[in-house]
Design an enzyme around this catalytic site. Structure first.
Site, PDB file in Angstrom:
ATOM      1  N   ALA A 182      -0.578  -8.904   2.434  1.00 18.01           N
ATOM      2  CA  ALA A 182      -0.301  -7.724   1.595  1.00 18.01           C
ATOM      3  C   ALA A 182       1.012  -7.067   2.003  1.00 18.01           C
ATOM      4  CB  ALA A 182      -1.454  -6.723   1.724  1.00 18.01           C
ATOM      5  N   ARG A 227      10.487  -5.440  -7.334  1.00 18.10           N
ATOM      6  CA  ARG A 227      10.647  -5.536  -8.787  1.00 18.10           C
ATOM      7  C   ARG A 227       9.703  -4.621  -9.560  1.00 18.10           C
ATOM      8  NH1 ARG A 227      10.287 -10.749 -11.446  1.00 18.10           N
ATOM      9  NH2 ARG A 227       9.627 -11.897  -9.601  1.00 18.10           N
ATOM     10  N   LYS A 260       3.446  -2.606  -3.909  1.00 20.48           N
ATOM     11  CA  LYS A 260       2.960  -3.440  -5.012  1.00 20.48           C
ATOM     12  C   LYS A 260       1.446  -3.583  -5.049  1.00 20.48           C
ATOM     13  CE  LYS A 260       3.823  -7.975  -4.894  1.00 20.48           C
ATOM     14  NZ  LYS A 260       4.517  -9.256  -5.182  1.00 20.48           N
ATOM     15  N   GLU A 293       8.127 -27.271  -1.126  1.00 19.74           N
ATOM     16  CA  GLU A 293       8.707 -26.088  -1.775  1.00 19.74           C
ATOM     17  C   GLU A 293       9.816 -26.525  -2.717  1.00 19.74           C
ATOM     18  OE1 GLU A 293       7.460 -22.847  -1.494  1.00 19.74           O
ATOM     19  OE2 GLU A 293       5.936 -24.221  -0.762  1.00 19.74           O
ATOM     20  N   ASN A 353       1.196 -25.334  -6.147  1.00 21.22           N
ATOM     21  CA  ASN A 353       0.444 -24.609  -5.121  1.00 21.22           C
ATOM     22  C   ASN A 353       0.288 -23.146  -5.536  1.00 21.22           C
ATOM     23  OD1 ASN A 353      -0.593 -23.613  -2.708  1.00 21.22           O
ATOM     24  ND2 ASN A 353       1.449 -23.422  -1.778  1.00 21.22           N
ATOM     25  N   ASN A 361     -30.502  23.019 -26.657  1.00 15.34           N
ATOM     26  CA  ASN A 361     -29.560  22.732 -27.731  1.00 15.34           C
ATOM     27  C   ASN A 361     -28.322  23.615 -27.554  1.00 15.34           C
ATOM     28  OD1 ASN A 361     -28.207  22.652 -30.295  1.00 15.34           O
ATOM     29  ND2 ASN A 361     -30.066  21.722 -31.115  1.00 15.34           N
ATOM     30  N   ASN A 417     -16.146  28.456 -16.789  1.00 13.67           N
ATOM     31  CA  ASN A 417     -16.532  28.143 -15.410  1.00 13.67           C
ATOM     32  C   ASN A 417     -15.494  28.553 -14.381  1.00 13.67           C
ATOM     33  OD1 ASN A 417     -14.758  26.194 -16.425  1.00 13.67           O
ATOM     34  ND2 ASN A 417     -15.487  24.643 -14.991  1.00 13.67           N
ATOM     35  N   ARG A 459     -22.632  41.176 -29.941  1.00 13.97           N
ATOM     36  CA  ARG A 459     -21.624  41.270 -30.999  1.00 13.97           C
ATOM     37  C   ARG A 459     -21.903  42.572 -31.737  1.00 13.97           C
ATOM     38  NH1 ARG A 459     -24.646  36.239 -33.668  1.00 13.97           N
ATOM     39  NH2 ARG A 459     -26.101  37.384 -34.988  1.00 13.97           N
TER      40      ARG A 459
HETATM   41  C1  UD1 Z   1       4.643 -19.458  -2.010  1.00 12.66           C
HETATM   42  C2  UD1 Z   1       4.283 -20.863  -1.546  1.00 12.66           C
HETATM   43  C3  UD1 Z   1       4.431 -21.799  -2.740  1.00 12.66           C
HETATM   44  C4  UD1 Z   1       3.538 -21.357  -3.874  1.00 12.66           C
HETATM   45  C5  UD1 Z   1       3.833 -19.901  -4.231  1.00 12.66           C
HETATM   46  C6  UD1 Z   1       2.789 -19.395  -5.192  1.00 12.66           C
HETATM   47  C7  UD1 Z   1       4.932 -21.039   0.780  1.00 12.66           C
HETATM   48  C8  UD1 Z   1       5.941 -21.495   1.724  1.00 12.66           C
HETATM   49  N1  UD1 Z   1       5.187 -21.247  -0.508  1.00 12.66           N
HETATM   50  O1  UD1 Z   1       6.003 -19.503  -2.397  1.00 12.66           O
HETATM   51  O2  UD1 Z   1       4.101 -23.128  -2.365  1.00 12.66           O
HETATM   52  O3  UD1 Z   1       3.724 -22.176  -5.003  1.00 12.66           O
HETATM   53  O4  UD1 Z   1       3.787 -19.054  -3.069  1.00 12.66           O
HETATM   54  O5  UD1 Z   1       3.130 -18.129  -5.639  1.00 12.66           O
HETATM   55  O6  UD1 Z   1       3.910 -20.524   1.195  1.00 12.66           O
HETATM   56  N2  UD1 Z   1       4.538 -13.118   2.250  1.00 12.66           N
HETATM   57  C9  UD1 Z   1       4.385 -12.337   3.365  1.00 12.66           C
HETATM   58  N3  UD1 Z   1       5.241 -12.470   4.397  1.00 12.66           N
HETATM   59  C10 UD1 Z   1       6.262 -13.338   4.370  1.00 12.66           C
HETATM   60  C11 UD1 Z   1       6.431 -14.135   3.221  1.00 12.66           C
HETATM   61  C12 UD1 Z   1       5.557 -14.010   2.179  1.00 12.66           C
HETATM   62  O7  UD1 Z   1       3.468 -11.532   3.425  1.00 12.66           O
HETATM   63  O8  UD1 Z   1       6.993 -13.402   5.355  1.00 12.66           O
HETATM   64  C13 UD1 Z   1       3.633 -12.966   1.119  1.00 12.66           C
HETATM   65  C14 UD1 Z   1       4.373 -12.413  -0.075  1.00 12.66           C
HETATM   66  O9  UD1 Z   1       4.299 -11.001  -0.121  1.00 12.66           O
HETATM   67  C15 UD1 Z   1       3.620 -13.019  -1.229  1.00 12.66           C
HETATM   68  C16 UD1 Z   1       3.141 -14.351  -0.655  1.00 12.66           C
HETATM   69  O10 UD1 Z   1       3.183 -14.230   0.741  1.00 12.66           O
HETATM   70  O11 UD1 Z   1       2.493 -12.248  -1.575  1.00 12.66           O
HETATM   71  C17 UD1 Z   1       3.980 -15.523  -1.121  1.00 12.66           C
HETATM   72  O12 UD1 Z   1       5.285 -15.341  -0.642  1.00 12.66           O
HETATM   73  P1  UD1 Z   1       6.549 -15.668  -1.511  1.00 12.66           P
HETATM   74  O13 UD1 Z   1       7.743 -15.346  -0.740  1.00 12.66           O
HETATM   75  O14 UD1 Z   1       6.405 -15.127  -2.872  1.00 12.66           O
HETATM   76  O15 UD1 Z   1       6.424 -17.236  -1.539  1.00 12.66           O
HETATM   77  P2  UD1 Z   1       6.932 -18.214  -2.658  1.00 12.66           P
HETATM   78  O16 UD1 Z   1       8.301 -18.593  -2.340  1.00 12.66           O
HETATM   79  O17 UD1 Z   1       6.639 -17.659  -3.977  1.00 12.66           O
END
Ligand code: UD1
Ligand code: MG
Length: 451
Positions: free
Chosen positions: A11, A17, A24, A158, A173, A363, A372, A426
């Site tokens: 989280a 964005r 978020k 990736e 993934n 009623n 109130n 009244r």
């Molecule tokens: C990641 C996956 C990818 C998958 C995609 C799905 C990896 C390396 N890649 O890519 O295979 O298809 O999600 O959406 O895992 N986060 C952290 N700390 C960090 C990095 C990320 O908490 O240091 C959290 C982000 O907030 C997010 C999630 O992990 O909720 C995914 O991270 P993000 O950087 O979006 O990974 P993607 O490049 O999208």
């Protein structure tokens, strides 16, 4: 044979964005934060141990995690070095745990319990790691699930590190993974960052498990389930998907929705059997509705309990603390807040009932107001069983109206009314026979004289 489960929920993302002061994962879907949805999912699949990984300074995310799951352990990922680094922020919880490990994402709130159970089922079928995959409409920057000739998962690549052949793969993934390893930290600690992004990729765990002779399984779900929310637009798409499911569930469970696409539920809305919901009804959090209730068009309910057989609306507003007994009628333009109404009580038109009690079968006439609030404090209005409050009465609280009493229309009632009494406030009506005709001829004469 599922084993004890530790769920790590990532989280930490700020969600730039979203253009918001709010992190978020605290943005809401159906009245509950995305983090709250994912915590509920983790609990639903039997995740008795919960670890939430937040970013530095995210105290509000920590508080929300603890409010939703008091036993959760919260960890801070100091620098965002990749998904493996994020999971390792919960190192302490992982080290103490013997059993399965599940990784969920707080910004991916639509995954169902069935899907996560199927993922854990892959572990039961002998996989050491299981990945939730989906056929992407647009694979874009998702990691690709690379399989061998037998269809077994060998690696996740990736997009930035993928060959042209690998980029053509549509099976992607979702990020969600489950592990059944004796020493998960031994695998996670082996993950390096020699890749295009210079990040520690959790996805590298697949190849590492395979290299050690383990099996990697895949469970495929619908793309809708793994929608990740990164913008307000995606938030609205997630809300729409959630609402569609909730409407289907309500109808499956025995409610009639005349125009389902116009009814909005909260995460905890509970409807009884044979409830009829007309178009354009909104349920805020905390509403329970009994059996055979009719909720007519354009009504707004939040924090309210509605008894069996009640009739609400059209255009009714039930606010927190509205507790309606059996067969209560709340009609058009009636607002009820923090008032309990006994069985068969009625307020059918244009009223404000705030802070008090209304006895059974009482009623409340059109235009009645519970006054109130004196600008400083809220006060209670207590109306006895079977009392009759005439239209356009102002009931100035604190006030008690006894059982069976009458309040004459148009009264401003400031003193308690004993049971069975009539209270009238009244001035005496003044009737002047023939007055209208005299008045008209006088005015007509004036007009003719030009003054
Ligand atoms: C990641 C996956 C990818 C998958 C995609 C799905 C990896 C390396 N890649 O890519 O295979 O298809 O999600 O959406 O895992 N986060 C952290 N700390 C960090 C990095 C990320 O908490 O240091 C959290 C982000 O907030 C997010 C999630 O992990 O909720 C995914 O991270 P993000 O950087 O979006 O990974 P993607 O490049 O999208
Ligand atoms: Mg992402």
């Amino acid at each position: 044979m599922s084993r004890s489960l530790l769920t790590v929920i990532l989280a930490a993302g700020k969600g730039t964005r979203m253009r918001s002061q709010t992190p978020k994962v605290l943005h809401r879907i159906a009245g509950r934060s995305m983090l709250g949805h994912v915590l509920a999912l983790a609990k639903g699949v039997g995740g008795e141990k919960l670890a939430v990984v937040v970013g530095p300074g995210m105290d509000d995310v920590r508080s929300e995690a603890l409010a939703a799951a008091s036993g959760a352990a919260v960890f801070v990922q100091e620098n965002q070095l990749g998904t493996a680094d994020a999971v390792l922020a919960a190192r302490e919880a992982i080290a103490q745990h013997t059993g399965d490990l599940l990784v969920l994402f707080a910004d991916t709130p639509l995954i169902t319990q069935e899907t996560v159970s199927a993922l854990i089922g892959e572990l039961d079928r002998g996989a050491q790691v299981a990945v939730l995959g989906f056929e992407a409409r647009d694979p874009g920057s998702y990691g690709r699930l690379v399989t061998d000739a037998s269809g077994a998962l060998v690696a996740i690549r990736e997009a930035k590190d993928a060959s042209a052949d690998e980029l053509a793969i549509r099976l992607c993934n979702s990020g969600v993974m489950a592990f059944r390893l004796d020493r998960p930290l031994a695998v996670l600690d082996k993950i390096g960052n020699a890749n295009a992004k210079g990040e520690f990729y959790l996805t590298d765990a697949i190849a590492l498990v395979r290299d050690a002779g383990g099996r990697a399984g895949v469970v495929v779900c619908e793309e809708d389930e793994v929608l990740g929310v990164n913008s307000r637009r995606e938030l609205s798409v997630a809300e729409a998907i959630w609402q569609r499911r909730a409407r289907d569930r309500a109808m499956t469970d025995g409610a009639t929705l005349i125009a389902p696409e116009t009814v909005w539920f909260s995460f905890d809305t509970a409807l009884g059997r044979d409830v009829l919901v007309e178009p354009n009804v909104f349920f805020g959090p905390g509403v329970t509705v009994g059996d055979e209730v009719e909720i007519k068009a354009n009504s707004y309910l939040e924090g309210a309990q509605v008894g069996d057989g009640a009739r609400i609306g059209p255009y009714a507003r039930l606010r927190p603390g509205a507790v309606l007994g059996r067969d209560v009628h709340i009609g058009n333009f009636v607002e009820v807040k923090n008032v309990a109404l006994g069985d068969g009580a009625k307020a059918n038109h244009l009223a404000y009932l705030g802070d008090g009690t209304v006895g059974a079968k009482a009623n409340i006439g059109a235009g009645t107001i519970f006054c109130n609030y004196d600008g400083f404090f809220k006060h209670k209005t207590e109306i006895g069983e079977g009392a009759f409050v005439g239209s356009n009465s102002a009931l100035v609280a604190p006030l008690k109206i006894g059982a069976g009493a009458y309040v004459g229309s148009g009264s401003v009632i400031t003193k308690d009314v004993p049971a069975g009494a009539l209270a009238l406030e009244r001035s005496e009506q003044d009737v002047r026979p023939g007055w209208a005709e005299k008045f008209r001829s006088m005015m007509a004469r004036r007009k003719a004289a030009g003054k």
